[in-house]
Design a protein around this motif. Structure first.
Motif, PDB file in Angstrom:
ATOM      1  N   SER A  21       0.838  -1.200   0.000  1.00 47.97           N
ATOM      2  CA  SER A  21       0.000   0.000   0.000  1.00 47.97           C
ATOM      3  C   SER A  21       0.875   1.252   0.000  1.00 47.97           C
ATOM      4  O   SER A  21       0.650   2.201  -0.752  1.00 47.97           O
ATOM      5  N   ALA A  22       1.904   1.204   0.859  1.00 48.50           N
ATOM      6  CA  ALA A  22       2.756   2.389   1.006  1.00 48.50           C
ATOM      7  C   ALA A  22       3.579   2.653  -0.257  1.00 48.50           C
ATOM      8  O   ALA A  22       3.700   3.786  -0.713  1.00 48.50           O
ATOM      9  N   GLY A  24       4.163   2.989  -3.865  1.00 45.80           N
ATOM     10  CA  GLY A  24       3.328   3.142  -5.065  1.00 45.80           C
ATOM     11  C   GLY A  24       3.910   4.206  -5.967  1.00 45.80           C
ATOM     12  O   GLY A  24       5.124   4.485  -5.912  1.00 45.80           O
ATOM     13  N   LEU A  25       3.038   4.826  -6.744  1.00 44.68           N
ATOM     14  CA  LEU A  25       3.511   5.879  -7.642  1.00 44.68           C
ATOM     15  C   LEU A  25       4.162   7.001  -6.829  1.00 44.68           C
ATOM     16  O   LEU A  25       5.049   7.691  -7.300  1.00 44.68           O
ATOM     17  N   GLY A  26       3.702   7.152  -5.585  1.00 47.74           N
ATOM     18  CA  GLY A  26       4.274   8.169  -4.702  1.00 47.74           C
ATOM     19  C   GLY A  26       5.770   7.955  -4.499  1.00 47.74           C
ATOM     20  O   GLY A  26       6.536   8.911  -4.429  1.00 47.74           O
ATOM     21  N   ASN A  27       6.196   6.708  -4.391  1.00 48.26           N
ATOM     22  CA  ASN A  27       7.616   6.437  -4.172  1.00 48.26           C
ATOM     23  C   ASN A  27       8.414   6.539  -5.460  1.00 48.26           C
ATOM     24  O   ASN A  27       9.478   7.122  -5.502  1.00 48.26           O
ATOM     25  N   TYR A 108      -5.889   8.154  -9.096  1.00 48.47           N
ATOM     26  CA  TYR A 108      -4.711   7.278  -9.138  1.00 48.47           C
ATOM     27  C   TYR A 108      -4.894   6.235 -10.249  1.00 48.47           C
ATOM     28  O   TYR A 108      -3.963   5.881 -10.953  1.00 48.47           O
ATOM     29  N   PHE A 225       1.605  10.951   2.265  1.00 52.63           N
ATOM     30  CA  PHE A 225       0.989  10.282   1.106  1.00 52.63           C
ATOM     31  C   PHE A 225       1.606   8.899   0.964  1.00 52.63           C
ATOM     32  O   PHE A 225       0.926   7.906   0.740  1.00 52.63           O
ATOM     33  N   SER A 226       2.925   8.847   1.137  1.00 51.39           N
ATOM     34  CA  SER A 226       3.624   7.588   0.912  1.00 51.39           C
ATOM     35  C   SER A 226       3.203   6.518   1.912  1.00 51.39           C
ATOM     36  O   SER A 226       3.083   5.348   1.558  1.00 51.39           O
ATOM     37  N   SER A 228       0.373   6.221   3.118  1.00 56.21           N
ATOM     38  CA  SER A 228      -1.088   6.078   2.942  1.00 56.21           C
ATOM     39  C   SER A 228      -1.868   6.547   4.169  1.00 56.21           C
ATOM     40  O   SER A 228      -2.912   5.974   4.509  1.00 56.21           O
ATOM     41  N   THR A 231      -6.341   7.911   5.380  1.00 62.10           N
ATOM     42  CA  THR A 231      -7.246   7.371   4.358  1.00 62.10           C
ATOM     43  C   THR A 231      -8.045   6.169   4.861  1.00 62.10           C
ATOM     44  O   THR A 231      -8.732   5.532   4.071  1.00 62.10           O
ATOM     45  N   VAL A 233      -6.904   3.414   5.380  1.00 64.85           N
ATOM     46  CA  VAL A 233      -6.292   2.184   4.875  1.00 64.85           C
ATOM     47  C   VAL A 233      -5.444   1.485   5.940  1.00 64.85           C
ATOM     48  O   VAL A 233      -5.550   0.277   6.153  1.00 64.85           O
ATOM     49  N   SER A 333      -5.358  -1.403  -1.702  1.00 66.47           N
ATOM     50  CA  SER A 333      -5.577  -0.957  -0.314  1.00 66.47           C
ATOM     51  C   SER A 333      -6.619   0.167  -0.272  1.00 66.47           C
ATOM     52  O   SER A 333      -7.405   0.257   0.659  1.00 66.47           O
ATOM     53  N   MET A 334      -6.611   1.028  -1.312  1.00 67.42           N
ATOM     54  CA  MET A 334      -7.585   2.130  -1.323  1.00 67.42           C
ATOM     55  C   MET A 334      -9.007   1.597  -1.457  1.00 67.42           C
ATOM     56  O   MET A 334      -9.940   2.141  -0.901  1.00 67.42           O
TER      57      MET A 334
HETATM   58  N1  PFF Z   1       1.147   5.244  -0.662  1.00 67.00           N
HETATM   59  C1  PFF Z   1       0.789   5.270  -2.048  1.00 67.00           C
HETATM   60  C2  PFF Z   1       1.936   5.802  -2.890  1.00 67.00           C
HETATM   61  O1  PFF Z   1       2.956   6.202  -2.336  1.00 67.00           O
HETATM   62  O2  PFF Z   1       1.795   5.829  -4.097  1.00 67.00           O
HETATM   63  C3  PFF Z   1      -0.431   6.084  -2.302  1.00 67.00           C
HETATM   64  C4  PFF Z   1      -1.604   5.787  -1.426  1.00 67.00           C
HETATM   65  C5  PFF Z   1      -2.016   4.478  -1.202  1.00 67.00           C
HETATM   66  C6  PFF Z   1      -2.294   6.844  -0.882  1.00 67.00           C
HETATM   67  C7  PFF Z   1      -3.144   4.227  -0.406  1.00 67.00           C
HETATM   68  C8  PFF Z   1      -3.390   6.610  -0.110  1.00 67.00           C
HETATM   69  C9  PFF Z   1      -3.817   5.301   0.126  1.00 67.00           C
HETATM   70  F1  PFF Z   1      -4.867   5.099   0.836  1.00 67.00           F
END
Ligand code: PFF
Length: 448
Positions: A21-22, A24-27, A108, A225-226, A228, A231, A233, A333-334
């Motif tokens: 979950s953590a 993702g595109l954010g990383n 996303y 954001f990274s 999560s 949210t 989650v 996870s979302m």
């Molecule tokens: N953590 C994910 C990322 O870094 O891309 C983005 C994300 C996942 C945000 C799940 C919120 C969430 F509930």
């Protein structure tokens, strides 16, 4: 008859799912992009400090709420509440997080769809299907609708299978693949001309910019954001962990994996940009800053892959598959946030709830696709810059101010009987009570 609740079958299952979950595109996109637009290594340094000092404590608060409540975010928060107003407040916070997760998924999924389309391009090129190859990487309504739907259907497919057979099984398959791809790709980029200049920009901090307020705000936002946060989650994932597990170490392990993968992604992307520059691609904007945002992923990197000839097709494929996998383990996870709520509060069957909610979110994604230029950014800003920090802050307020300290301790002690005498217990309660909410509020107000 009480139906027993499903959960992660093992510690590894939780680590892979939460890290999935953590990470993702954010990383892989967000972190390197932010690093590029915030002066390189100084951002990396600040991010590492904030991730461990602020995001990790808030992450622990959410995991604990879930494991204590053994239920979706709303029910878990309400279990901690004693008075009627607390229960109403719990509903607002829990449901707010669920809405936030759904909103994030709606934009996303569109970006993840682009990643899938770019992953298919090299395959079509290899099959000499040039028209198809250029169609999948050209912005069009049909292309966006098609790939957003494909991605959302994959997300729905996994969540319909539940926690152990869906989330856990797929995270355990996809996360190791993601790490292998990332290491292979960055090792390859290191061998190319120009990579060392990129490494230098990435790893040598300009100490003077460390206290720049914009840099601090971006780094904290990125860290939240990274992980999560805000949210619902991590609350629901926390509720699937066994009471025998030590949450303090599990949380730290997930944070470490998340931060390490962001760092590793930076080792791939920033040197890759300088390699592209060595090959004649412009990587600096007019104001002298490194190019970031979508042009980095969808223009600079593809130009670099193209310049590599046939090898570039394989590298491009590996890179965009990597992006798609990272996005998928996050998107599941979302979707789990709202689905667990519908299953537990409204007695819906998991399959039905997943399909209905997944399709509603997909329908909203389509509305965004039809109004891409103004809605994509708007939904992203509302959910990530407003929604996430507010909900994350209120979760800390819940744990710090509403939940009784002895009950918090009793919950952390499960699976970690000595915690009372640890450094964690000396620092964390104060942190969650005062430091985290204040820091989040300050950053939030600043970002307005
Ligand atoms: N953590 C994910 C990322 O870094 O891309 C983005 C994300 C996942 C945000 C799940 C919120 C969430 F509930």
């Amino acid at each position: 008859m009480a139906v027993s609740r499903s959960g992660f079958s093992s510690r590894m299952g939780f680590i892979m799912a939460a890290a999935g979950s953590a990470v993702g595109l954010g990383n892989i996109w967000g972190f390197p992009t932010q690093t590029a637009s915030n002066g390189g290594a100084a951002f990396v340094l600040v991010y590492l400090v904030l991730a461990f000092c602020l995001a990790y404590p808030a992450f622990m608060a959410e995991l604990l709420i879930g494991r204590y409540g053994q239920a979706n975010a709303v029910t878990s928060l309400q279990k901690m509440s004693k008075t009627l107003w607390q229960k109403r407040f719990a509903f607002l916070v829990g449901f707010g997080g669920i809405i936030c997760a759904a909103l994030i998924l709606s934009f996303y999924g569109i970006i993840a769809g682009w990643m899938m389309s770019y992953a298919i391009e090299p395959v079509l090129k290899l099959a000499s299907f040039e028209t198809g190859a250029s169609w999948v990487v050209t912005h069009s309504l049909t292309r966006n609708l098609m790939f957003t739907s494909l991605f959302m259907l994959a997300t729905i497919f996994i969540i319909r299978h539940g926690v152990e057979n869906g989330i856990e099984k797929w995270s355990k398959r996809l996360m190791p693949l993601l790490i292998v791809l990332l290491v292979l790709l960055s090792s390859y980029v290191f061998t190319l001309e120009g990579a060392s200049a990129g490494l230098d920009a990435y790893l040598n901090p300009d100490i003077s910019s460390i206290l720049d307020p914009n840099l601090l705000i971006s780094a904290l936002g990125q860290a939240f954001f990274s992980l999560s946060l805000g949210t619902s989650v991590m609350v629901i994932y926390g509720s699937y962990i066994s009471k025998k597990e030590n949450l303090v170490t599990l949380g730290a392990q997930v944070t470490l994996i998340d931060v390490s993968i962001a760092f590793l992604a930076g080792l791939l992307i920033i040197p890759a940009m300088y390699v592209a520059q060595a090959q004649g691609v412009t990587i600096f904007a007019e104001d002298g800053s490194l190019v970031s945002g979508s042009s980095l992923v969808f223009t600079i990197l593809p130009t670099l892959f193209q310049s590599m000839g046939d090898v570039g097709l394989f590298v491009a494929f590996a890179f965009f598959v990597l992006m798609s996998i990272a996005a998928l383990t996050s998107s599941i996870s979302m979707l789990e946030g709202p689905v667990s709520y519908a299953v537990e509060r409204h007695n819906l069957k998991r399959e039905t709830a997943t399909t209905i909610i997944g399709l509603i979110i997909l329908a909203f994604s389509m509305v965004i696709v039809f109004n891409l230029s103004f809605m994509l950014d708007l939904v992203a800003i509302i959910s990530t810059q407003y929604g996430q920090p507010i909900v994350a802050m209120l979760c800390c307020v819940f744990v710090g101010w509403i939940w009784h300290r002895n009950d918090v301790l009793a919950e952390i002690k499960e699976g970690n009987s000595d915690v009372e005498h640890s450094v964690f217990w000396k620092i964390w309660p104060w942190y969650t009570k005062f430091v985290c909410p204040t820091a989040i509020a300050v950053v939030f107000i600043h970002s307005l």
